[in-house]
Scaffold this active site. Structure first.
Site, PDB file in Angstrom:
ATOM      1  N   LEU A 129       7.259   6.456   7.722  1.00  0.00           N
ATOM      2  CA  LEU A 129       8.234   5.659   6.972  1.00  0.00           C
ATOM      3  C   LEU A 129       7.541   4.733   5.985  1.00  0.00           C
ATOM      4  O   LEU A 129       6.572   4.051   6.347  1.00  0.00           O
ATOM      5  CB  LEU A 129       9.079   4.818   7.936  1.00  0.00           C
ATOM      6  N   SER A 130       8.026   4.680   4.761  1.00  0.00           N
ATOM      7  CA  SER A 130       7.612   3.697   3.768  1.00  0.00           C
ATOM      8  C   SER A 130       6.104   3.793   3.506  1.00  0.00           C
ATOM      9  O   SER A 130       5.634   4.828   3.047  1.00  0.00           O
ATOM     10  CB  SER A 130       8.048   2.297   4.227  1.00  0.00           C
TER      11      SER A 130
END
Length: 302
Positions: A129-130
């Site tokens: 994520l991210s």
């Protein structure tokens, strides 16, 4: 998480020490379902900024997925000494180049797990994520011989930035390049590689103001170019949670890139707690079970 790792243990993870020279000074956590057979797959899951290994493993529902699909999960953890916000340093070549820094540490975690568990080195996958999603892209670029597939969640194209200032520009408003320019960055990451490359899925919410949604478009441009597909989707399907899935196929008709756009979703990982998929909370958004779709795309469903 407590300094002794008790938070990770509570989530089912075990800390693994002595997994190599660890030039990136990361911590390694791992989950192996009981009775896991030899030659099982391995999935790496990379948390986002301000998160840790246990929080992401639990929040995105990876323990249930591993139990169901019979695979091991490796959860690298960034430490605050390396990055004040506990972001993987996806924008620093010294941490993303092959056999350097954090990238090498993560590769050593793969090697350790294959050795310890007798896992299948031809079925290793990665998602994040991210900043973890951007680091996922870096690992797919630097180690195309290690991974069979990857899923970039609210992440960025590989090679978008090589400095902190550049990283913020890439995140928002974003940077546009041609598909071949993006593809050239990936090819340059391991110029000696001539074999197959991992298939890639790209997940993003259209309401993301932290990592602008255009990063999903740029990532699709990058990976379709690398994997021999054009930029026009060959099939599009509407899924739950306002999710649009678009498939991009190579000349042989194989789906090599998938894009999942979740309408209106802000920054985070899509989960679906009422389906037993993760826990809703900060950066875990109740829309669709990304984990089950990701493992399904990889052929790892139970």
């Amino acid at each position: 998480m407590d300094a002794d790792g008790s938070g990770a243990r509570a989530a089912g993870l075990e800390k693994v020490d002595d997994f190599g020279s660890n030039p990136g000074a990361l911590s390694m956590y791992r989950y192996a379902p009981e009775g896991l057979p030899a030659k099982s797959p391995v999935v790496l899951v990379l948390h986002g900024c301000t998160q840790d290994a246990a929080g992401y493993f639990e929040g995105a529902g990876w323990q249930a997925a591993a139990d169901d699909g019979k695979f091991a999960v490796v959860a690298p953890q960034q430490e605050q000494a390396n990055n004040i916000n506990k972001c993987f340093n996806w924008f620093q070549p010294s941490d993303t180049d092959r056999d350097k820094g954090e990238a090498q540490s993560i590769k050593q975690m793969v090697d350790k797990t294959v050795s310890d568990l007798g896992a299948d080195p031809s079925r290793v996958f990665i998602t994040g994520l991210s900043a973890g999603g951007a680091m996922t892209a870096s690992m797919l670029a630097a180690y195309p011989d290690v991974f069979q597939g990857g899923a970039i969640v609210a992440g960025l194209p590989y090679g978008c930035a090589d400095s902190t200032a550049g990283a913020f520009t890439c995140m928002n408003p974003g940077v546009s390049k041609s598909a071949s320019e993006w593809g050239d960055l990936v090819r340059a990451a391991d110029p000696d590689h001539s074999g197959a490359r991992p298939k890639v899925s790209v997940w993003h919410g259209t309401g993301d103001t932290t990592v602008a949604p255009m990063n999903a478009e740029e990532s699709v441009k990058q990976w379709t170019d690398v994997l021999g597909a054009d930029q026009e989707a060959d099939a599009t399907e509407e899924l739950e949670g306002g999710t649009t899935r678009s498939d991009y196929t190579d000349e042989g008709g194989d789906v090599v890139v998938r894009s999942y756009l979740v309408d209106g979703m802000p920054h985070g990982t899509p989960v679906k707690p009422d389906q037993g998929c993760g826990t809703a909370g900060q950066y875990f958004l109740d829309t669709i079970c990304s984990t089950s779709h990701i493992t399904g795309d990889w052929g790892l469903g139970g």
